[in-house]
Design a protein around this motif. Structure first.
Motif, PDB file in Angstrom:
ATOM      1  N   GLY A   1      55.443  22.895 -24.932  1.00 53.50           N
ATOM      2  CA  GLY A   1      54.453  22.075 -24.244  1.00 53.50           C
ATOM      3  C   GLY A   1      55.030  21.389 -23.028  1.00 53.50           C
ATOM      4  O   GLY A   1      54.405  21.350 -21.959  1.00 53.50           O
ATOM      5  N   GLY A   2      56.233  20.849 -23.169  1.00 58.38           N
ATOM      6  CA  GLY A   2      56.863  20.168 -22.046  1.00 58.38           C
ATOM      7  C   GLY A   2      57.204  21.105 -20.903  1.00 58.38           C
ATOM      8  O   GLY A   2      57.088  20.751 -19.726  1.00 58.38           O
ATOM      9  N   LEU A   3      57.634  22.329 -21.238  1.00 57.65           N
ATOM     10  CA  LEU A   3      57.940  23.310 -20.190  1.00 57.65           C
ATOM     11  C   LEU A   3      56.687  23.673 -19.408  1.00 57.65           C
ATOM     12  O   LEU A   3      56.735  23.902 -18.197  1.00 57.65           O
ATOM     13  CB  LEU A   3      58.565  24.558 -20.819  1.00 57.65           C
ATOM     14  CG  LEU A   3      59.975  24.384 -21.384  1.00 57.65           C
ATOM     15  CD1 LEU A   3      60.390  25.626 -22.166  1.00 57.65           C
ATOM     16  CD2 LEU A   3      60.981  24.104 -20.265  1.00 57.65           C
ATOM     17  N   ARG A   4      55.557  23.719 -20.096  1.00 55.29           N
ATOM     18  CA  ARG A   4      54.284  23.985 -19.419  1.00 55.29           C
ATOM     19  C   ARG A   4      53.992  22.899 -18.384  1.00 55.29           C
ATOM     20  O   ARG A   4      53.588  23.182 -17.251  1.00 55.29           O
ATOM     21  CB  ARG A   4      53.177  24.054 -20.456  1.00 55.29           C
ATOM     22  CG  ARG A   4      51.804  24.383 -19.894  1.00 55.29           C
ATOM     23  CD  ARG A   4      50.743  24.029 -20.896  1.00 55.29           C
ATOM     24  NE  ARG A   4      49.460  24.632 -20.577  1.00 55.29           N
ATOM     25  CZ  ARG A   4      48.299  24.104 -20.950  1.00 55.29           C
ATOM     26  NH1 ARG A   4      48.280  22.977 -21.640  1.00 55.29           N
ATOM     27  NH2 ARG A   4      47.158  24.694 -20.632  1.00 55.29           N
ATOM     28  N   ALA A   5      54.187  21.626 -18.776  1.00 60.67           N
ATOM     29  CA  ALA A   5      53.950  20.520 -17.847  1.00 60.67           C
ATOM     30  C   ALA A   5      54.924  20.577 -16.678  1.00 60.67           C
ATOM     31  O   ALA A   5      54.537  20.371 -15.520  1.00 60.67           O
ATOM     32  CB  ALA A   5      54.085  19.189 -18.594  1.00 60.67           C
ATOM     33  N   LEU A   6      56.184  20.873 -16.970  1.00 57.26           N
ATOM     34  CA  LEU A   6      57.194  20.935 -15.917  1.00 57.26           C
ATOM     35  C   LEU A   6      56.896  22.057 -14.928  1.00 57.26           C
ATOM     36  O   LEU A   6      56.999  21.879 -13.712  1.00 57.26           O
ATOM     37  CB  LEU A   6      58.575  21.135 -16.544  1.00 57.26           C
ATOM     38  CG  LEU A   6      59.768  21.176 -15.586  1.00 57.26           C
ATOM     39  CD1 LEU A   6      59.885  19.859 -14.828  1.00 57.26           C
ATOM     40  CD2 LEU A   6      61.058  21.468 -16.349  1.00 57.26           C
TER      41      LEU A   6
ATOM     42  N   ARG B   1      53.024  14.267 -23.504  1.00 57.19           N
ATOM     43  CA  ARG B   1      54.065  13.250 -23.296  1.00 57.19           C
ATOM     44  C   ARG B   1      54.963  13.579 -22.117  1.00 57.19           C
ATOM     45  O   ARG B   1      55.344  12.685 -21.345  1.00 57.19           O
ATOM     46  CB  ARG B   1      54.895  13.079 -24.574  1.00 57.19           C
ATOM     47  CG  ARG B   1      54.162  12.435 -25.733  1.00 57.19           C
ATOM     48  CD  ARG B   1      53.515  11.104 -25.360  1.00 57.19           C
ATOM     49  NE  ARG B   1      54.497  10.106 -24.973  1.00 57.19           N
ATOM     50  CZ  ARG B   1      54.861   9.077 -25.735  1.00 57.19           C
ATOM     51  NH1 ARG B   1      54.323   8.906 -26.931  1.00 57.19           N
ATOM     52  NH2 ARG B   1      55.729   8.188 -25.299  1.00 57.19           N
ATOM     53  N   VAL B   2      55.324  14.836 -21.943  1.00 59.02           N
ATOM     54  CA  VAL B   2      56.172  15.194 -20.797  1.00 59.02           C
ATOM     55  C   VAL B   2      55.375  15.064 -19.503  1.00 59.02           C
ATOM     56  O   VAL B   2      55.900  14.627 -18.475  1.00 59.02           O
ATOM     57  CB  VAL B   2      56.750  16.607 -20.969  1.00 59.02           C
ATOM     58  CG1 VAL B   2      57.484  17.046 -19.710  1.00 59.02           C
ATOM     59  CG2 VAL B   2      57.711  16.632 -22.152  1.00 59.02           C
ATOM     60  N   ARG B   3      54.110  15.444 -19.535  1.00 57.00           N
ATOM     61  CA  ARG B   3      53.250  15.247 -18.362  1.00 57.00           C
ATOM     62  C   ARG B   3      53.272  13.779 -17.941  1.00 57.00           C
ATOM     63  O   ARG B   3      53.468  13.447 -16.756  1.00 57.00           O
ATOM     64  CB  ARG B   3      51.825  15.672 -18.691  1.00 57.00           C
ATOM     65  CG  ARG B   3      50.790  15.412 -17.586  1.00 57.00           C
ATOM     66  CD  ARG B   3      49.395  15.393 -18.171  1.00 57.00           C
ATOM     67  NE  ARG B   3      49.214  14.266 -19.083  1.00 57.00           N
ATOM     68  CZ  ARG B   3      48.442  14.287 -20.160  1.00 57.00           C
ATOM     69  NH1 ARG B   3      47.806  15.384 -20.505  1.00 57.00           N
ATOM     70  NH2 ARG B   3      48.323  13.202 -20.910  1.00 57.00           N
TER      71      ARG B   3
END
Length: 430
Positions: free
Chosen positions: A52-57, A389-391
């Motif tokens: 999920g975080g890699l998607r936001a990044l 959360r990363v977004r």
């Protein structure tokens, strides 16, 4: 002429993002930056959180100005070096093979039209083969011990002949060899990867993969016979080990998975065993940032999903929540603190000249803290939570992040994480 201002290192930490900025652009002398992505472990929920975080990044990194003028579309697949261990090894191998972060996210939540979702038996393949193997090893050892006594051989330690009582005691201790080393077999992960690679034409060979993409893939595991890291890659000692086997070796969490035995492609050479007996790469390093530094990376993005929680309720304690919560906190403390020590060393090391961006859960992320890392059925929740959360962390730290990525010709686009984009995500999910 006004002299150039000396480059001053910078250290920023907020909301789960840590920045160590030490790269002086003038040192590149016109060449493009070498970009590296280091992905730590995390088991099921940690791996999904990273997806999920890699998607936001990937969404927020919009373009790259390779010559300083002309912009080209940019994605995480455009990084030059991918370093992975444990669950991060699966993600690193996919990204290095040009599988997009968006596709990885869709696989994780079970909505990909290109790849199969990871199934329960892929992650939890019963360890049915090892008991037979251990029975054979047990029988061989019993024969060896009994034969030593029957022949009247002498002990290499005492110099005295083996006795019947000593032999009986030795045979009793040999019983421990019958116990399996794990409940499950990481070969399920290997088989899953082989199916996806064949389906998509992705090579299961480090050297062939590098020839096709020119992307470096580095995976690590631990050699149980000496406690040191084994590094797998196209130019490493064990380059002939298939990528799928190297990933399985890196994921070999002790106790959960049996010891991963890889046929050694260098067997027969001096000092080489028939098998490489491996365990989880996270036992030695949390994220293996050093592998990227040693390979000349100028910008390194590190993603570690396990950090300790800061339990702020002064009238309560994690102790009250019982053994599971305490073990989880101590496990996360071990991994997070080990990485914190590495950050401190990188900050003061005069030879370390890279910019490093660490992406980790914030210390108040109770929802993720409460997710069992091995709960296979929580992966979608973890992926969606990781994206959100990363977004939020990227948007919070945008002012500090933009100059770091700009230092390497990369433009950030916060509009990709706007409310409109979130509405589109909600419609797609529905």
């Amino acid at each position: 002429m006004v002299p150039a201002m000396p480059f001053e290192p910078r250290h920023v930490k907020a909301g789960g993002i840590t920045i160590i900025q030490k790269h002086d652009p003038s040192r590149r002398r016109g060449r493009p930056s070498k970009l590296a992505l280091c992905l730590a472990g995390g088991a099921i929920t940690g791996g999904a959180y990273k997806a999920g975080g890699l998607r936001a990044l990937e969404r927020v990194l919009s373009a790259r100005h390779g010559d300083g003028v002309h912009a080209e579309p940019f994605s995480l697949n455009d990084f030059d070096l991918f370093v992975g261990l444990s669950a991060g090894a699966i993600l690193a191998a996919a990204l290095a093979a040009d599988v997009s972060a968006e596709e990885i996210y869709q696989v994780t939540i079970g909505k990909s039209g290109k790849f199969e979702p990871l199934g329960p038996l892929d992650f939890m393949r019963p360890n049915v083969g090892e008991p037979f193997e251990r029975a054979r090893l047990f029988a061989e050892k019993v024969w060896e011990v009994a034969s030593n006594w029957a022949r009247g051989d002498k002990s290499p330690f005492s110099g005295a002949p083996y006795t019947a009582a000593g032999t009986a005691g030795k045979l009793f201790t040999v019983l421990a060899r019958l116990a399996p080393t794990g409940a499950f077999d990481a070969d399920g992960i290997r088989r899953y990867l082989v199916r996806q690679m064949r389906r998509s034409g992705i090579p299961d060979d480090f050297r062939e993969a590098y020839r096709r993409t020119r992307k470096e893939l580095i995976l690590t595991a631990v050699d149980v016979n000496n406690g040191r890291s084994i590094v797998f890659g196209h130019s490493e000692r064990y380059a002939a080990v298939p990528i799928s086997r190297a990933v399985a070796a890196s994921c070999g969490l002790p106790g959960w998975y049996r010891t991963v035995r890889l046929p050694n492609p260098r067997a027969g050479e001096p000092g080489e065993r028939r098998f490489l007996d491996c365990a989880d790469g996270g036992l030695v390093r949390t994220a293996n940032v050093r592998e990227a530094i040693d390979r000349g990376a100028d910008l390194i993005v590190v993603y570690n999903p396990f950090t300790p929680i800061d339990y702020k309720r002064t009238d309560r304690s994690l102790y009250e929540h019982g053994p599971y919560t305490l073990v989880s906190q101590l496990f996360r403390t071990l991994l997070g603190t080990r990485l914190d020590l590495a950050k401190e060393k990188q900050l003061i090391d005069p030879e370390m000249r890279a910019d490093i961006v660490y992406v980790e859960p914030a210390d108040d992320d109770y929802n993720f803290f409460l997710m069992n890392p091995l709960n296979f059925w929580s992966r979608r929740t973890a992926a969606e939570h990781g994206y959100a959360r990363v977004r939020d962390a990227l948007l919070l730290n945008l002012g500090a992040l933009e100059p770091v990525f700009a230092n390497h010709g990369i433009t950030m686009s916060p509009q990709a994480l706007s409310a409109t984009a979130l509405d589109q995500d909600a419609r797609i999910a529905a």
